[in-house]
Design an enzyme around this catalytic site. Structure first.
Site, PDB file in Angstrom:
ATOM      1  N   LYS A 183       0.844  -1.202   0.000  1.00  0.00           N
ATOM      2  CA  LYS A 183       0.000   0.000   0.000  1.00  0.00           C
ATOM      3  C   LYS A 183       0.880   1.253   0.000  1.00  0.00           C
ATOM      4  CE  LYS A 183      -3.870  -2.327   2.357  1.00  0.00           C
ATOM      5  NZ  LYS A 183      -4.869  -2.212   3.459  1.00  0.00           N
ATOM      6  N   TYR A 214     -12.164  -2.270  -3.343  1.00  0.00           N
ATOM      7  CA  TYR A 214     -12.781  -2.266  -2.011  1.00  0.00           C
ATOM      8  C   TYR A 214     -14.306  -2.170  -2.071  1.00  0.00           C
ATOM      9  CZ  TYR A 214      -8.362  -2.103   0.583  1.00  0.00           C
ATOM     10  OH  TYR A 214      -7.152  -2.416   1.149  1.00  0.00           O
ATOM     11  N   PHE A 223     -15.522   3.826   7.391  1.00  0.00           N
ATOM     12  CA  PHE A 223     -14.101   4.014   7.074  1.00  0.00           C
ATOM     13  C   PHE A 223     -13.830   4.039   5.569  1.00  0.00           C
ATOM     14  CE2 PHE A 223     -14.583  -0.636   7.737  1.00  0.00           C
ATOM     15  CZ  PHE A 223     -14.016  -1.145   6.563  1.00  0.00           C
ATOM     16  N   ARG A 233      -2.156 -14.609   3.905  1.00  0.00           N
ATOM     17  CA  ARG A 233      -2.857 -13.899   4.982  1.00  0.00           C
ATOM     18  C   ARG A 233      -2.113 -14.059   6.307  1.00  0.00           C
ATOM     19  NH1 ARG A 233      -7.041 -10.174   3.996  1.00  0.00           N
ATOM     20  NH2 ARG A 233      -7.927 -10.709   6.023  1.00  0.00           N
ATOM     21  N   ASN A 260      -1.946  -0.011   7.157  1.00  0.00           N
ATOM     22  CA  ASN A 260      -1.450  -1.331   7.545  1.00  0.00           C
ATOM     23  C   ASN A 260      -0.586  -2.003   6.478  1.00  0.00           C
ATOM     24  OD1 ASN A 260      -3.425  -2.035   5.753  1.00  0.00           O
ATOM     25  ND2 ASN A 260      -4.722  -3.089   7.233  1.00  0.00           N
ATOM     26  N   HIS A 316      -1.877  -5.499   1.572  1.00  0.00           N
ATOM     27  CA  HIS A 316      -3.145  -6.191   1.322  1.00  0.00           C
ATOM     28  C   HIS A 316      -2.866  -7.605   0.827  1.00  0.00           C
ATOM     29  CE1 HIS A 316      -7.139  -7.121  -0.283  1.00  0.00           C
ATOM     30  NE2 HIS A 316      -6.473  -7.655  -1.307  1.00  0.00           N
ATOM     31  N   GLU A 330      -9.542  -9.891  -7.645  1.00  0.00           N
ATOM     32  CA  GLU A 330      -8.530  -8.832  -7.478  1.00  0.00           C
ATOM     33  C   GLU A 330      -7.444  -8.922  -8.550  1.00  0.00           C
ATOM     34  OE1 GLU A 330      -7.511  -9.453  -3.359  1.00  0.00           O
ATOM     35  OE2 GLU A 330      -9.486  -8.733  -2.692  1.00  0.00           O
TER      36      GLU A 330
HETATM   37  P1  DAT Z   1      -8.099  -6.791   5.225  1.00  0.00           P
HETATM   38  O1  DAT Z   1      -7.251  -5.717   4.592  1.00  0.00           O
HETATM   39  O2  DAT Z   1      -7.400  -7.462   6.379  1.00  0.00           O
HETATM   40  O3  DAT Z   1      -8.667  -7.751   4.229  1.00  0.00           O
HETATM   41  P2  DAT Z   1     -10.766  -5.643   5.406  1.00  0.00           P
HETATM   42  O4  DAT Z   1     -11.035  -6.224   4.061  1.00  0.00           O
HETATM   43  O5  DAT Z   1     -11.748  -5.906   6.493  1.00  0.00           O
HETATM   44  O6  DAT Z   1      -9.319  -6.058   5.936  1.00  0.00           O
HETATM   45  O7  DAT Z   1     -10.645  -4.050   5.265  1.00  0.00           O
HETATM   46  C1  DAT Z   1      -9.947  -3.494   4.203  1.00  0.00           C
HETATM   47  C2  DAT Z   1      -9.073  -2.385   4.730  1.00  0.00           C
HETATM   48  O8  DAT Z   1      -9.906  -1.360   5.272  1.00  0.00           O
HETATM   49  C3  DAT Z   1      -8.126  -2.782   5.868  1.00  0.00           C
HETATM   50  O9  DAT Z   1      -6.894  -3.264   5.396  1.00  0.00           O
HETATM   51  C4  DAT Z   1      -7.958  -1.495   6.601  1.00  0.00           C
HETATM   52  C5  DAT Z   1      -9.282  -0.791   6.423  1.00  0.00           C
HETATM   53  N1  DAT Z   1     -10.168  -1.005   7.565  1.00  0.00           N
HETATM   54  C6  DAT Z   1     -10.844  -2.138   7.884  1.00  0.00           C
HETATM   55  N2  DAT Z   1     -11.567  -1.983   8.995  1.00  0.00           N
HETATM   56  C7  DAT Z   1     -11.355  -0.707   9.396  1.00  0.00           C
HETATM   57  C8  DAT Z   1     -11.822   0.080  10.494  1.00  0.00           C
HETATM   58  N3  DAT Z   1     -12.673  -0.418  11.390  1.00  0.00           N
HETATM   59  N4  DAT Z   1     -11.371   1.352  10.595  1.00  0.00           N
HETATM   60  C9  DAT Z   1     -10.515   1.866   9.682  1.00  0.00           C
HETATM   61  N5  DAT Z   1     -10.051   1.182   8.620  1.00  0.00           N
HETATM   62  C10 DAT Z   1     -10.452  -0.089   8.488  1.00  0.00           C
HETATM   63 MG    MG Z   2     -10.165  -7.633   2.849  1.00  0.00          MG
END
Ligand code: DAT
Ligand code: MG
Length: 132
Positions: free
Chosen positions: A9, A49, A57, A85, A110, A113, A124
């Protein structure tokens, strides 16, 4: 063999963590299949996304992803999706030693991805590597 979609990212690129991400995957036996550098458009970020559209968020997530260059990658290996993962670490409270556990500054910055299932990996890879 399985393929997974992984992406460094914008925070990983700006902090100089791309090499670490690649070498961590390689050290776990994953082979790099494809990689590029690009600044995502709003369209590609929204497509990637799509499952999060409407969440609180989401706007911040899209502006973060489009804030600078990213490095989309495809890795291949045995159980690449689940191993990937594991290497990356969980969204919340990533394990110490995982990439997120080591480098993530917050839940939303973070570093990396990784696809979470075979269908999302396929989807994806189609978004980021339509040429593959
Ligand atoms: P991942 O990236 O582990 O697949 P996800 O698909 O639930 O997680 O969410 C996509 C991204 O969105 C994640 O990397 C960071 C952001 N994100 C997820 N939950 C969040 C939250 N509660 N507050 C802020 N950002 C969040
Ligand atoms: Mg995800």
């Amino acid at each position: 063999m399985e393929r997974t979609f992984v992406m460094a990212k914008p925070d990983a690129v700006s902090r100089g963590l791309v090499g670490k991400i690649i070498s961590t995957f390689e050290a776990r036996g994953m082979k790099l299949v494809s990689l590029k550098v690009m600044t995502p458009t709003e369209e590609i970020a929204a497509d990637h996304y799509a499952e999060h559209k409407g969440k609180g968020f989401y706007p911040g997530l899209i502006s973060f992803l489009t804030s600078g260059p990213v490095v989309p990658m495809v890795f291949e290996g045995k159980s690449a999706i689940s191993v990937g993962r594991q290497i990356i670490g969980a969204t919340r409270d990533p394990a110490p030693g995982s990439l997120r556990g080591t480098y993530a500054e917050s839940i939303d910055h973070n570093v990396v991805h990784g696809s979470d299932a075979p269908e999302s990996a396929k989807r994806e890879m189609g978004i980021w590597f339509p040429e593959l």
